[in-house]
Structure formats: structure tokens, C-alpha cells
Design an enzyme around this catalytic site. Sequence first.
Site, PDB file in Angstrom:
ATOM      1  N   ASN A  55      -0.797  -2.463  -0.388  1.00 29.18           N
ATOM      2  CA  ASN A  55      -2.225  -2.289  -0.080  1.00 29.18           C
ATOM      3  C   ASN A  55      -2.597  -2.892   1.265  1.00 29.18           C
ATOM      4  O   ASN A  55      -3.509  -2.428   1.934  1.00 29.18           O
ATOM      5  CB  ASN A  55      -3.061  -2.955  -1.175  1.00 29.18           C
ATOM      6  CG  ASN A  55      -4.549  -3.015  -0.829  1.00 29.18           C
ATOM      7  OD1 ASN A  55      -5.207  -1.991  -0.748  1.00 29.18           O
ATOM      8  ND2 ASN A  55      -5.070  -4.227  -0.599  1.00 29.18           N
ATOM      9  N   GLU A 102      -1.225  -2.820 -10.995  1.00 30.85           N
ATOM     10  CA  GLU A 102      -2.164  -3.911 -11.229  1.00 30.85           C
ATOM     11  C   GLU A 102      -3.585  -3.424 -10.975  1.00 30.85           C
ATOM     12  O   GLU A 102      -3.983  -3.213  -9.833  1.00 30.85           O
ATOM     13  CB  GLU A 102      -1.878  -5.113 -10.315  1.00 30.85           C
ATOM     14  CG  GLU A 102      -2.781  -6.294 -10.653  1.00 30.85           C
ATOM     15  CD  GLU A 102      -3.089  -7.216  -9.471  1.00 30.85           C
ATOM     16  OE1 GLU A 102      -3.569  -8.328  -9.722  1.00 30.85           O
ATOM     17  OE2 GLU A 102      -2.867  -6.822  -8.311  1.00 30.85           O
ATOM     18  N   HIS A 106      -7.563  -1.571  -5.271  1.00 28.72           N
ATOM     19  CA  HIS A 106      -7.990  -1.548  -3.869  1.00 28.72           C
ATOM     20  C   HIS A 106      -7.395  -0.375  -3.093  1.00 28.72           C
ATOM     21  O   HIS A 106      -7.515  -0.311  -1.882  1.00 28.72           O
ATOM     22  CB  HIS A 106      -7.649  -2.889  -3.220  1.00 28.72           C
ATOM     23  CG  HIS A 106      -8.276  -4.032  -3.961  1.00 28.72           C
ATOM     24  ND1 HIS A 106      -9.612  -4.325  -3.861  1.00 28.72           N
ATOM     25  CD2 HIS A 106      -7.763  -4.891  -4.873  1.00 28.72           C
ATOM     26  CE1 HIS A 106      -9.891  -5.349  -4.659  1.00 28.72           C
ATOM     27  NE2 HIS A 106      -8.790  -5.696  -5.284  1.00 28.72           N
ATOM     28  N   ASP A 138       1.044  -3.997  -6.670  1.00 26.25           N
ATOM     29  CA  ASP A 138      -0.008  -4.990  -6.508  1.00 26.25           C
ATOM     30  C   ASP A 138      -1.317  -4.343  -6.037  1.00 26.25           C
ATOM     31  O   ASP A 138      -1.295  -3.393  -5.250  1.00 26.25           O
ATOM     32  CB  ASP A 138       0.480  -6.017  -5.474  1.00 26.25           C
ATOM     33  CG  ASP A 138      -0.509  -7.136  -5.222  1.00 26.25           C
ATOM     34  OD1 ASP A 138      -0.778  -7.900  -6.158  1.00 26.25           O
ATOM     35  OD2 ASP A 138      -1.027  -7.240  -4.087  1.00 26.25           O
ATOM     36  N   ARG A 198       5.331  -7.846 -21.503  1.00 27.08           N
ATOM     37  CA  ARG A 198       5.894  -8.698 -20.453  1.00 27.08           C
ATOM     38  C   ARG A 198       5.699 -10.165 -20.837  1.00 27.08           C
ATOM     39  O   ARG A 198       4.597 -10.592 -21.174  1.00 27.08           O
ATOM     40  CB  ARG A 198       5.202  -8.414 -19.119  1.00 27.08           C
ATOM     41  CG  ARG A 198       5.699  -9.311 -17.978  1.00 27.08           C
ATOM     42  CD  ARG A 198       5.007  -8.995 -16.653  1.00 27.08           C
ATOM     43  NE  ARG A 198       3.577  -9.276 -16.699  1.00 27.08           N
ATOM     44  CZ  ARG A 198       2.693  -8.824 -15.801  1.00 27.08           C
ATOM     45  NH1 ARG A 198       3.091  -8.040 -14.806  1.00 27.08           N
ATOM     46  NH2 ARG A 198       1.418  -9.133 -15.906  1.00 27.08           N
ATOM     47  N   ASP A 256      -6.191  -4.393   5.556  1.00 25.34           N
ATOM     48  CA  ASP A 256      -6.116  -3.300   4.595  1.00 25.34           C
ATOM     49  C   ASP A 256      -5.489  -2.048   5.206  1.00 25.34           C
ATOM     50  O   ASP A 256      -6.041  -1.451   6.140  1.00 25.34           O
ATOM     51  CB  ASP A 256      -7.538  -2.989   4.101  1.00 25.34           C
ATOM     52  CG  ASP A 256      -7.530  -2.250   2.781  1.00 25.34           C
ATOM     53  OD1 ASP A 256      -7.129  -2.859   1.778  1.00 25.34           O
ATOM     54  OD2 ASP A 256      -7.916  -1.065   2.760  1.00 25.34           O
ATOM     55  N   ARG A 293     -12.102  -0.342  -1.803  1.00 25.22           N
ATOM     56  CA  ARG A 293     -10.866   0.335  -1.404  1.00 25.22           C
ATOM     57  C   ARG A 293     -10.667   0.445   0.103  1.00 25.22           C
ATOM     58  O   ARG A 293      -9.542   0.705   0.537  1.00 25.22           O
ATOM     59  CB  ARG A 293     -10.818   1.724  -2.048  1.00 25.22           C
ATOM     60  CG  ARG A 293     -10.614   1.623  -3.569  1.00 25.22           C
ATOM     61  CD  ARG A 293     -10.631   2.968  -4.224  1.00 25.22           C
ATOM     62  NE  ARG A 293     -10.320   2.886  -5.655  1.00 25.22           N
ATOM     63  CZ  ARG A 293     -10.776   3.724  -6.553  1.00 25.22           C
ATOM     64  NH1 ARG A 293     -11.580   4.714  -6.199  1.00 25.22           N
ATOM     65  NH2 ARG A 293     -10.442   3.596  -7.830  1.00 25.22           N
ATOM     66  N   ARG A 314       6.087  -3.129 -10.134  1.00 26.18           N
ATOM     67  CA  ARG A 314       4.707  -3.538 -10.355  1.00 26.18           C
ATOM     68  C   ARG A 314       4.038  -3.299  -9.014  1.00 26.18           C
ATOM     69  O   ARG A 314       4.488  -3.812  -7.989  1.00 26.18           O
ATOM     70  CB  ARG A 314       4.600  -5.016 -10.710  1.00 26.18           C
ATOM     71  CG  ARG A 314       3.146  -5.508 -10.744  1.00 26.18           C
ATOM     72  CD  ARG A 314       3.061  -6.998 -10.428  1.00 26.18           C
ATOM     73  NE  ARG A 314       1.701  -7.513 -10.532  1.00 26.18           N
ATOM     74  CZ  ARG A 314       0.933  -7.881  -9.510  1.00 26.18           C
ATOM     75  NH1 ARG A 314       1.367  -7.771  -8.269  1.00 26.18           N
ATOM     76  NH2 ARG A 314      -0.271  -8.355  -9.712  1.00 26.18           N
TER      77      ARG A 314
END
Length: 514
Positions: A117, A250, A218, A214, A354, A184, A175, A212
Site C-alpha cells: 500500500n 488485512e 487503504h 497489509d 491463526r 501512499d 484510500r 497476508r
Amino acid sequence: MKMKLLILAALLGLSSAQFDPNMKHGRTSLVHLFEWRWADIAAECERYLAPNGFGGVQISPPSESIVVTNPWHPWWQRYQPISYNLCSRSGNENELRDMITRCNNVGVNIYVDAVINHMCGAGGGAGTHSSCGTYFNANTKEFPSIPYSGWDFNDGKCYTGSGNIENYQDVNQVRNCRLVGLLDLALEKDYVRGKAADYMNKLIDMGVAGFRVDACKHMWPGDLSAVYGRLNNLNTKWFNSGSRPFIFQEVIDLGGEPITSSEYTGLARVTEFKYGAKLGTVIRKWNGEKLSFLSNWGEGWGMMASGKALVFVDNHDNQRGHGAGGASIVTFWDSRLYKMAVAFMLAHPYGVTRVMSSFRWNRNIVNGQDQNDWMGPPSNGDGSTKPVPINPDTTCGDGWVCEHRWRQIKNMVIFRNVVNGQSFSNWWSNGGNQVAFSRGSRGFIVINNDDWTLDATLNTGLPGGTYCDVISGQKEGSGCTGKQVQVGGDGRAYFKISNSEEDPFIAIHADSKL
């Protein structure tokens, strides 16, 4: 038309496979070895995880990150990449490759924490203060090792005064603006998507089983879909031909915001943060909550469909007050409640599970806020991460908690494997905080979280015989180091569990039969 259907089927096939963790040998759970070194993970796969039925490991971000010295080498520096070189405080690319190979060779999958991201914080400065000494300049947004330049970031699309996310009710801000000052990336650009996919594909080709991802809240779902669509199939040395990377995204969605996890569940699995937050409230008996209310746990509690969810009692963020869930989250600091919560999670069929494996740090809680929530893993004077030493009693030393090695948790990981695919049945409760349920005819758990003794004869659903409780001990050879449970020919068994016991719960399963 037929051709169109075939193409559609192929596209649907690509996405649906991203929900499958690709675990081997009937294994069902992964463990997050948070901040472990690659060499220690490789050894742990061989000596402990494979023999005890763990299906995979979530590793900390392997990409080169900024090095922060004020505060001193915090855990979160690894979530500030400055390049996609595979070089971090956990080790270099050769050590990473060796770990992936050795874990795969014993059937333990590796899932990478992928940070795509953003890059480092806008205030990260310029220089070679990075895990491998690669030059970058956060002031001009230049990351020459990739390379990214100012053209590859979203600042032009962010309209807040600070350039940061200021209001989570505004989808565009969430975002297109900077998450806590992190630069970003413009993931709608084909070039940026390509660089992110190249990084992930290099790891896939090395043998990882998935990611995973992250900070997915966003990123725009369409941008993520484009990146996932560029990912290679898994390496056929260890995985079936055509296997797709397992992806769990996530997305922190506790309700109350316009962005919801349902925008992402069509792409791949999603982290279900409601799970730990609500289970913590129940286990702590806050707000009048009781274990007996869990008869419809999962979707019945407003969570996403089980086949879309990745679940956990706590994670590396919320165990230190970051992320989501607040004070209800139970962690290793509350070990008695924690073992009960993790046992319930591993016994219950909902989601892919998990397990957390943490390190201790010196908490300093002022007005409910931990002033030391930044502290990194056990380290040497130069900031390098310490190895994980294993004590003679199988626990870990030097500040590594190793919850996954606690007998009660390890044995429930095995329990979940034994009961995999069996229905949730034979639910019983006393109307308060004493509950029990079976998984078909393969396993049974009974929990006493009341302030008085549980004394009941219950239908276990299991075949008659003598079983070894895997919480107070375990089956060793033909013997049992814990309590024994007699199940009659009618499947019923008598249980008496004092509320003052170290672990006020009992679990038995087909493979713990004596």
C-alpha cells in the site's frame, strides 16, 4: 458464448483458489512467528511445527525497510518498505530462501506479510538508513532500487490539508491519502501494479504459499484484484499444478465505517477482526456476555461467511493496543483466559485459524495507553534481533513468548486437524459460562468459565472408551499424562471441572483415545 463462459470460469477459478491455504497432510492452522529470524523459523518448522501438525507460518515483512533509531528499532519499521530487496532484520535473501525450502520440505507453508500500500513515512528523510543500506529519499519520494519516483504516489489525489487520512468516513481519503504519514502508492498505475506483482511473484517462485496483504482497507479493491490477477501459480516443486497463492487481506472492519470487509471477500479471504474483539468480550464476561451465547458463533454474530474468514484471538497490532479490538482483546498477558479463548477458536469450525507467537516487552501503561507499544523484538545492543533459544522444558527464552509451544495451544492445533471437516454438534450450556460441544464423532471440548464448579454428564458424540484430556496433559505411548475421561457406550461422559483449576477446560479427540 461458450468461449465467454470458459473465460469466466477461468477467472472465477483464479479467484476462488485464493481462499484455499494449500495446507498439507490435513493440517489446518498457521502460526504468526512475529519478528522471528529466518534461521529460527527454518529450525522451528523442522523440530516443532511439522511434528505437531502446524500447517504454515506467517512471517514478518521480508522486504527491505527503513531503520528507525528513535524510538530504537521499533517493530513497525518493518511496515515501512524502502525497496523490494529481500533483506530485513530477519535475515538476507539466501537465509529466506533456505527457510522457505526447509519448511516446505517438511510440509509447513510460508505466508508472507506483503506491504504494497505504501513505502516509508513522509518524514523518513534521505540516506542509507535501511536494512541493507539501500539509498532512498522520502522527501522527493524517490526509491531508486525499485524504482519508484514522485509520479508513483497518490498525493495528487488526496485533498486533506495534511496529506494524511483525517476522516475514516470519507472513502477517498482512506484510500488515496497517507495512512499515518506513510507515502501512499498509486496502485491504479499499471507500472506500480507491475512492481508489486513482481515482488510477490519472486516470493512465489521461491516457494511461498501465499500472503497476508497489509493495509487492504487503504487500497481500492479493483487495484488489488489487478495485482492478484498477475500473480503466478505456486511452485510445483511443493504444490499441485495450478495451485493459486492463498491470500488473506488485512481489513479492519468493526462496523461504523463506509468501507466494509464485504468489498474484499470476493477477491480472497479477509482478516475477521470482529472475532477476537467479540470473543474477548465474552471470555472476560464484559457487558453481560456469556459463553452460552456462542451457540451460533460466527455468521450468527455478524461476521463474514466462514469460507471467507481468517480468524485469530489477537494479532501483532491489537495485542499492543494498535489496530482494532480495544481493551477486550485477550493476549498472553492474560494467559489463563487466553488459553481458553484459543482453545475455543481451535475447536470451533469457523474460519481458517491463526495462532499468535509473540515477544515480551516492558509495558508502561499510562492512562490506558502503553507508552512502550513501539518496542521491537528481543535485540542485541546494535539493534539486531536475538535468536530464539529453546529451554529444556520446550518453552522459549530471551523474551520470546512462543504461545504456539504452550501444551494447551499446541494440543488444540492437533485437535483441529483431527476433527477437520466434522460438524459442530452436541452443543450444551448451563445458560451461563459453562459450555461444551463436539465436532461430529471425532472431538469434544467442555469449558468452565463460571465462578463455581462444573459438574455434569454430557453427550460427547464420541465412541465409548477411555480418552486422555489434551489440556491437563497428553497421550504418550499407551499412557496419559493428564486427566482421563470415560465415555460410555452411549457417548456420555461425566465431567467435573473446578473453577479454580489452572485450565478449567477439557478436550478429548479420536487420537487421544487410550
